[in-house]
Design a protein around this motif. Structure first.
Motif, short mmCIF file in Angstrom:
data_model
loop_
_atom_site.label_atom_id
_atom_site.label_comp_id
_atom_site.label_asym_id
_atom_site.label_seq_id
_atom_site.Cartn_x
_atom_site.Cartn_y
_atom_site.Cartn_z
N ASP A 1 0.00 1.74 0.76
CA ASP A 1 0.78 2.23 1.89
C ASP A 1 -0.22 2.59 2.99
N THR B 1 5.87 4.71 -2.48
CA THR B 1 5.90 4.55 -1.02
C THR B 1 5.21 3.25 -0.57
N ALA B 2 4.82 2.41 -1.51
CA ALA B 2 4.07 1.20 -1.18
C ALA B 2 4.83 0.30 -0.21
N THR B 3 4.09 -0.23 0.74
CA THR B 3 4.66 -1.20 1.69
C THR B 3 4.08 -2.60 1.49
#
Length: 348
Positions: free
Chosen positions: A288, A146-148
């Motif tokens: 995230d 889910t890393a942004t």
């Protein structure tokens, strides 16, 4: 095995790649733009050779038609990659290079669909730029899908730049740092973005730079915010910030040509002893809205790793292990590709 081609083989990194080939009983066919250097090196190594500029289409394609894979070492790649890729598509030759320029990754990616139709792989950045950092990015993304945000950093302990790498850096003097924000590129003044990075064995301030991973890591992971840093010192950082006031001069062709001539007077790369004593340290962080995860990677010297990684990938292609189209190291071979090279290991 006589179906590996190396363009720019008599340059510092090219010679290391040739030596690595010979260790694996691969006898490449080499080429370059300088007749005297190409002939001298080919005769010394007992190799077939040719001489031409990559802009000489007929000569380029005639040479490429002799091989299955080319390792393109003749930079600056922003000036040479397009012609080489065109030649590869015309002759059904797989393309590898050792660039670290994000503009070149973007350029090569434009030909991905054509390559896929022909069953060819285009994989720029098959050396230190960007095999270890791309694998580190993929490694981190698997831990936090889910890393942004992705930050990557690297530093050499005791290493020096080759003459060719230094010339590529001169090409970009006076330009802002480029990073990726919300999926697009964003320019910021060089020296503005600075971190203290814990590389594991030591901590060091590191400065934001325009590096290939802002293109390749985006392709490999889809993370929309990516920034790359390189280890520096307070003294070097102060010089970069001072140079900002002279950026208009640094962008002039007269100044760049003068610096290029100065580079030509320097040794073309670090001695073997220095390479063996100068490991590379990489750090990465993904985050995230809720958490962040860090990982580290230690590798041999960047030039040594470039030789080993590019030949490793070429051998995989020869065995039929490749994915057609535009690829990054980790999109083609996964995060563990780097672990196939002795002296490389991840840590938390």
């Amino acid at each position: 095995m006589n179906n590996l081609l190396i363009y720019g083989a008599y340059g510092y990194t090219g010679r290391l790649i040739v030596e690595e080939c010979l260790k694996h009983d691969i006898k490449p066919i080499i080429a370059g733009r300088n007749p005297e250097k190409a002939m001298t090196y080919a005769n010394k190594m007992g190799l077939e050779y040719d001489v031409f500029e990559v802009s000489e289409r007929d000569k380029l394609e005639k040479w490429l038609s002799r091989g299955e894979v080319v390792i393109h070492c003749g930079g600056p790649f922003v000036h040479t990659a397009k012609n080489m890729v065109h030649g590869c598509l015309s002759t059904n030759t797989h393309y590898l290079d050792i660039t670290g320029e994000f503009q070149v990754f973007d350029l090569v990616k434009e030909y991905g669909e054509k390559a896929k139709e022909k069953g060819l792989m285009l994989l720029p950045g098959a050396g230190f730029d960007v095999v270890p950092s791309d694998c580190l990015a993929k490694h981190l993304h698997k831990k936090l899908p889910t890393a942004t945000d992705l930050k990557l950093a690297f530093v050499s302990k005791g290493g020096k730049l080759s003459r060719g790498t230094a010339k590529t850096m001169i090409e970009n003097l006076g330009e802002p740092q480029t990073r990726r924000r919300d999926g697009d590129y964003e320019g910021v003044p060089m020296g503005k973005s600075v971190l203290e990075v814990d590389y594991g064995d030591f901590k060091q301030i590191s400065m934001g730079i325009s590096w290939g991973d802002i293109s390749t890591a985006y392709h490999s992971t889809g993370i929309p915010n990516i920034e790359v840093f390189s280890g520096t010192t307070e003294q070097q950082l102060a010089k970069v910030r001072k140079a900002l006031r002279l950026s208009f001069m640094l962008r002039s062709s007269m100044i760049r040509n003068f610096l290029m001539r100065q580079m030509d007077k320097r040794p073309d790369g670090p001695k073997e002893k220095r390479r063996k004593e100068s490991d590379m340290y990489l750090w990465g962080q993904v985050s995230d809205e809720e958490k962040s995860i860090e990982a580290r990677l230690k590798t041999p010297n960047g030039y040594t790793l470039t030789a080993k990684a590019s030949v490793l990938i070429a051998k995989k292609i020869f065995s039929g292990d490749f994915k057609p189209g535009f690829q990054t190291p980790s999109s083609a071979y996964g995060e563990k590709l780097i672990l196939e090279i002795d002296g490389c290991e991840f840590s938390s």
